[in-house]
Structure formats: structure tokens, C-alpha cells
Design a protein around this motif. Structure first.
Motif, PDB file in Angstrom:
ATOM      1  N   GLY A   1     -12.233  10.122 -39.823  1.00 37.52           N
ATOM      2  CA  GLY A   1     -12.568  10.290 -41.224  1.00 37.52           C
ATOM      3  C   GLY A   1     -13.940   9.798 -41.585  1.00 37.52           C
ATOM      4  O   GLY A   1     -14.263   9.673 -42.773  1.00 37.52           O
ATOM      5  N   GLU A   2     -14.786   9.513 -40.593  1.00 42.41           N
ATOM      6  CA  GLU A   2     -16.113   8.958 -40.856  1.00 42.41           C
ATOM      7  C   GLU A   2     -17.245   9.907 -40.480  1.00 42.41           C
ATOM      8  O   GLU A   2     -18.365   9.750 -40.958  1.00 42.41           O
TER       9      GLU A   2
ATOM     10  N   ASP B   1      -6.052  16.335 -40.377  1.00 40.63           N
ATOM     11  CA  ASP B   1      -7.041  15.265 -40.522  1.00 40.63           C
ATOM     12  C   ASP B   1      -8.043  15.584 -41.625  1.00 40.63           C
ATOM     13  O   ASP B   1      -8.450  14.693 -42.390  1.00 40.63           O
TER      14      ASP B   1
ATOM     15  N   SER C   1      -6.337  14.866 -44.899  1.00 42.45           N
ATOM     16  CA  SER C   1      -6.064  13.444 -45.097  1.00 42.45           C
ATOM     17  C   SER C   1      -7.325  12.624 -45.301  1.00 42.45           C
ATOM     18  O   SER C   1      -7.348  11.692 -46.111  1.00 42.45           O
ATOM     19  N   ASN C   2      -8.389  12.968 -44.583  1.00 43.78           N
ATOM     20  CA  ASN C   2      -9.561  12.091 -44.526  1.00 43.78           C
ATOM     21  C   ASN C   2     -10.783  12.581 -45.292  1.00 43.78           C
ATOM     22  O   ASN C   2     -11.723  11.804 -45.487  1.00 43.78           O
ATOM     23  N   TYR C   3     -10.787  13.839 -45.732  1.00 42.05           N
ATOM     24  CA  TYR C   3     -12.026  14.385 -46.292  1.00 42.05           C
ATOM     25  C   TYR C   3     -11.874  14.942 -47.704  1.00 42.05           C
ATOM     26  O   TYR C   3     -12.767  15.629 -48.191  1.00 42.05           O
TER      27      TYR C   3
END
Length: 324
Positions: free
Chosen positions: A78-79, A274, A277-279
Motif C-alpha cells: 500500500g506504499e 489490494d 484495500s490500500n489505495y
């Protein structure tokens, strides 16, 4: 601070959230999993896995120098900022592996700045086709070497990594529009295409056949291919919004069946999860840009020549957005 690009200064600002298209597709997956519950939930999961298997088409045959070799993007963390090449494929059948990519947009997503950028690339852009050693229209790269050659050629032109691709067959989008019960689009101009009439500013409900006619018109559009690309984005966005709606849960099998034929991507199902969830925060700020040049004829063929200074401007902007 939001940058004002050259295209934004010359045109009314429109935020066509392509990143949200990708995120809403994943949201639909999650919604039907939650709504299904128990045995039905597991059945839906099985159907989803089957569909993503159909949609998945890797891009492992890319040129070695053109892929991100030093540090592959990791959406699970997520980075990492990443890019997606969105392509609308023009061919006569459902297959999206071959054909010219008559719509090309590079989407950059940065979770650290919570920003998404969308760059439109003219299909007639004259550039090197990586893997063939020749220069040609950039939309021919997909016809010559499928997604891998298109990704490499865009990466070579813009000098930034192209991590993922999502290709959509505009012909088979007719099936998708019908599967979600039609979509509503507001035309930016009035025109007639075949038996259909479209009126500027008037919300119009379209079935698949009407939506396809809406995207086909180009010669009557004062903005030429740029106008056609806008209308294609409207259809894709409208279809994906309908896919993401709760009402679509009841006919998810029809929708998943058309997605398997309509789309190809090198994103796995876990990577799609992902992304959602992360972006999600990266969709808060959307910036659009247009790679622009001027048309010219060479040996009887029309090309769009992009000036070096324009390419440098876009390259610098993309590198800043990707933090590279």
C-alpha cells in the motif's frame, strides 16, 4: 496543490475517474462476497476466481530493459506508486489480445500524495515501437505484439515504468452494457449515428447497441479522435458504475461472464483486492492531462508528432507523481 496542465487551461476541467473505475470493479467483487454469505458466498468466490482466470493475461515477454527490474511494484504494502495502461482495443471479435489500441490512457496512482493522474495518449502518436525497431503509430504496438509491446512502447516514450495494463474490447462492451441493464450518459454534443440520435446535455439511457454507436462516431466530432476517446471513457465509466451498484448483485453471473470476454489484465485477483484495500485514498484528487502535438502526413499516412518539449514536460510530471 493541484497543477494546471496545458489541456486544463484550454478545456473545461473534467474529472473522469479512471482509478475509480478500477476500484469500483473490485468493490463489486467485495460487495457480492459480503451479500452472498455462507454457501452462496463461497459459490460467488468460485465464480470470481474463474472470471479472473479468464481475464488474466500476463505480460512476461516484455523487453528486459523496459520492465521494472530493480524493484517490482508491491501493491500489497500500500506504499508504492504504480501505473496502469488502460487500452480500448479495436477489432472485429471479442478477443482483446490482438488489435489496435485506439484508446490509450496511462493512469498513475500515488497513495502517499493521495492523488491519481490520467494521461491521454493520442492513438496516432509517432514513436518507436519497442521490439520491432521501427517507428509507427503507437496504437499499432498492441496489434504487433499484444499488451507487452504496447506497455514497452509507452514506457519507452514516457520514460516511466508501466506496471499493469487493462484492455477493454469496445465491441464486446455492448454485452457488458446489456448485462448491467443499460447505462445513462450525457452527450457532450448533438449528433446522429446510424439510427440513433444523441442530444447535447440530455441524459440518455443506452442499451449495448446504442452505446456502441455512441462510441463509433468520430468524423462528426469537432474534437476528432479526442472527442471519441471522451465518449469511450463515458461508456466504460458508466458500465463500471453499474457493475459496482448493489442492484447488479442479482445478475452477477451475467456480468462476470461478459467481463471475462471484455477485459484482459495482468493484475491478479489478489492484487485487485489490494488496490481496493490500500489505495482508496488516492482517488481523492484526480488530475487529467493530455499528451498533445500536431498532425502531419508522411508517405500518405497521418501521424501525430509530439514536440520534444511536450514529451519532456509530461515525463517530468509523471516522474514527480511516481516519486522516481
Amino acid at each position: 496543490m493541484t497543477k494546471q496542465t496545458r489541456s486544463e487551461r484550454n478545456k473545461p476541467k473534467k474529472k473522469k475517474t479512471v482509478s475509480k473505475i478500477l476500484l469500483k470493479t473490485t468493490l463489486f467483487f467485495l460487495l457480492i462476497l459480503v451479500a452472498g454469505g455462507g454457501y452462496v458466498g463461497w459459490q460467488v468466490w468460485s465464480d470470481l476466481q474463474s472470471t479472473t482466470d479468464d481475464m488474466y493475461e500476463g505480460a512476461e515477454d516484455r523487453e528486459e530493459h523496459a520492465s521494472r527490474q530493480d524493484k517490482p511494484v508491491d501493491v500489497n504494502s500500500g506504499e508504492d506508486a504504480f501505473t496502469v495502461l488502460l487500452m480500448g482495443i479495436d477489432n472485429d471479435g471479442d478477443n482483446v489480445e490482438y488489435g489496435r489500441s485506439d484508446t490509450m490512457m496511462l493512469v498513475t496512482v500515488n497513495p502517499n500524495t493521495e492523488k491519481t493522474s490520467i494521461l491521454s495518449i493520442p492513438r496516432d502518436t509517432y514513436t518507436e515501437i519497442v521490439g520491432r525497431g521501427t517507428k509507427d503509430k503507437i496504437n499499432h504496438a498492441h496489434a504487433f505484439g499484444k499488451a507487452s509491446m504496447a506497455m514497452d512502447s509507452v514506457q519507452n516514450l514516457l520514460d516511466v515504468p508501466v506496471d499493469y495494463y487493462l484492455s477493454v474490447n469496445m465491441e464486446s462492451m455492448q454485452q457488458m452494457v446489456d448485462a448491467v441493464g443499460g447505462i445513462t450518459v450525457t452527450p457532450p454534443l448533438s449528433f446522429t449515428q446510424g439510427e440513433y440520435q444523441f442530444t447535447e446535455g440530455e441524459p440518455t439511457h443506452m442499451d449495448g447497441e446504442k452505446a456502441l454507436a455512441y462510441t463509433r462516431m468520430r468524423k462528426k466530432d469537432p474534437n476528432g479522435d479526442y472527442g471519441r476517446q471522451l465518449r469511450q471513457r463515458q461508456i466504460i465509466e458508466g458500465a463500471m458504475k453499474s457493475v459496482a451498484s448493489v442492484d447488479s448483485i442479482v445478475n452477477y453471473r451475467d456480468i462476470l461472464g461478459t467481463m471475462g470476454n471484455t477485459m484482459k489484465t495482468n493484475m491478479s485477483f489478489s492484487e485487485m483486492q489490494d488496490l481496493f484495500s490500500n489505495y482508496r485514498g488516492a482517488a481523492k484528487e484526480i488530475e487529467q492531462d493530455q499528451l498533445s502535438g500536431s498532425g502531419t502526413m508522411m508517405n500518405g499516412v497521418y501521424y501525430e508528432i509530439i514536440p520534444d518539449e511536450e514529451i519532456s514536460r509530461v515525463q517530468n510530471d509523471l516522474k514527480a507523481e511516481l516519486e522516481i
